[in-house]
Design an enzyme around this catalytic site. Structure first.
Site, mmCIF file in Angstrom:
data_model
loop_
_atom_site.group_PDB
_atom_site.id
_atom_site.type_symbol
_atom_site.label_atom_id
_atom_site.label_comp_id
_atom_site.label_asym_id
_atom_site.label_seq_id
_atom_site.Cartn_x
_atom_site.Cartn_y
_atom_site.Cartn_z
ATOM 1 N N PHE A 19 6.245 -49.839 -6.911
ATOM 2 C CA PHE A 19 6.305 -48.624 -7.148
ATOM 3 C C PHE A 19 7.714 -48.655 -7.540
ATOM 4 C CE2 PHE A 19 6.043 -44.247 -6.552
ATOM 5 C CZ PHE A 19 4.960 -43.170 -7.573
ATOM 6 N N VAL A 20 8.795 -47.039 -7.976
ATOM 7 C CA VAL A 20 9.644 -47.142 -8.079
ATOM 8 C C VAL A 20 9.779 -45.458 -7.313
ATOM 9 C CG1 VAL A 20 10.544 -49.796 -8.404
ATOM 10 C CG2 VAL A 20 10.515 -47.328 -9.981
ATOM 11 N N ASP A 71 8.871 -39.999 -9.482
ATOM 12 C CA ASP A 71 8.784 -39.588 -8.365
ATOM 13 C C ASP A 71 7.608 -40.151 -8.259
ATOM 14 O OD1 ASP A 71 6.712 -38.466 -9.783
ATOM 15 O OD2 ASP A 71 6.360 -37.224 -8.683
ATOM 16 N N LYS A 76 8.558 -34.894 -16.097
ATOM 17 C CA LYS A 76 9.646 -34.602 -15.220
ATOM 18 C C LYS A 76 10.538 -36.081 -15.957
ATOM 19 C CE LYS A 76 7.993 -30.819 -13.400
ATOM 20 N NZ LYS A 76 6.567 -31.669 -12.507
ATOM 21 N N GLY A 77 9.586 -36.650 -15.632
ATOM 22 C CA GLY A 77 10.013 -37.982 -14.955
ATOM 23 C C GLY A 77 11.664 -38.744 -16.251
ATOM 24 N N GLU A 96 12.005 -42.486 -22.008
ATOM 25 C CA GLU A 96 10.282 -42.636 -20.855
ATOM 26 C C GLU A 96 11.015 -43.117 -19.922
ATOM 27 O OE1 GLU A 96 8.293 -41.578 -19.670
ATOM 28 O OE2 GLU A 96 6.775 -41.403 -20.273
ATOM 29 N N ASP A 105 4.404 -48.938 -17.795
ATOM 30 C CA ASP A 105 3.657 -49.734 -16.322
ATOM 31 C C ASP A 105 2.453 -50.216 -17.831
ATOM 32 O OD1 ASP A 105 2.758 -50.734 -13.811
ATOM 33 O OD2 ASP A 105 1.604 -48.554 -13.740
#
Ligand code: IMP
Ligand code: MG
Length: 178
Positions: free
Chosen positions: A149-150, A156, A42-43, A96, A100
């Site tokens: 981490f964001v 999420d 879902k990102g 996307e 990472d």
């Protein structure tokens, strides 16, 4: 929720401006060709819908649902919702949220290439290059971010924070809460 935020890395206005300029570039680069956007749920959803509106030309889009595993099984990706439409002979642009290690995109790329698109190109909103395991050719990058981490704008932590209109880091307290 506000108290969970440590730092806003990319405010909404900056996201908007960058997305618009990516959209203009994409519209120009795909002149004379069909364009089929594929986002990874879902990102990527928030980025996709904003980006699509800045690409002022005909296009079609589809969504791919995946779930990835961490730890031992890192890089193991499972398709939870396949594409609705065939991509054979089409010019596909993967949209996307973040790259990472590159493992997720490498898997998706392999999976989609088998379906014989005319072209397969990658657009990511965020690039965090420090933990890269697979080298991936990314044509469009919104922002390169620091090694943290964001959340927000689709990204999420445990299913939360996707609806924040900016990209931010979380207070360590949030992770301790579990
Ligand atoms: P990769 O396979 O290591 O490149 O990880 C990519 C996927 O992990 C992304 O598509 C996201 O869904 C998730 N992810 C990686 N970093 C973050 C982050 O900082 N916040 C939220 N999700 C992330
Ligand atoms: Mg993702």
């Amino acid at each position: 929720m506000d108290s969970d935020i440590a730092e806003i890395l990319i405010p909404a206005a900056k996201l908007k401006a960058r997305v618009r300029s990516l959209g203009r570039r994409i519209a120009k680069d795909y002149e004379g060709r069909d364009l089929h956007l594929i986002t990874v749920m879902k990102g990527g959803l928030f980025f996709l819908t904003d980006l699509a509106r800045t690409i002022e030309r005909p296009l079609s889009l589809d969504c791919l649902g995946i779930s990835s595993y961490g730890g031992q099984a890192q890089g193991t990706v499972r398709i939870t919702k396949d594409l609705d439409d065939s991509i054979e002979g089409r010019n596909v642009l993967i949209v996307e949220d973040i790259i990472d290690t590159g493992l997720t995109l490498a898997y998706i790329r392999r999976n989609l290439l088998v379906r014989q698109p005319a072209s397969l190109t990658i657009c990511t909103l965020l690039d965090r290059p420090y933990r890269r395991i697979v080298d991936i050719d990314v044509a469009y990058v919104g922002f390169t971010i620091p090694d943290a981490f964001v959340v927000g704008y689709g990204l999420d932590w445990k299913g939360q924070y996707r609806n924040l209109p900016y990209i931010a880091t979380l207070n360590p307290e949030v992770y301790r809460r579990g």
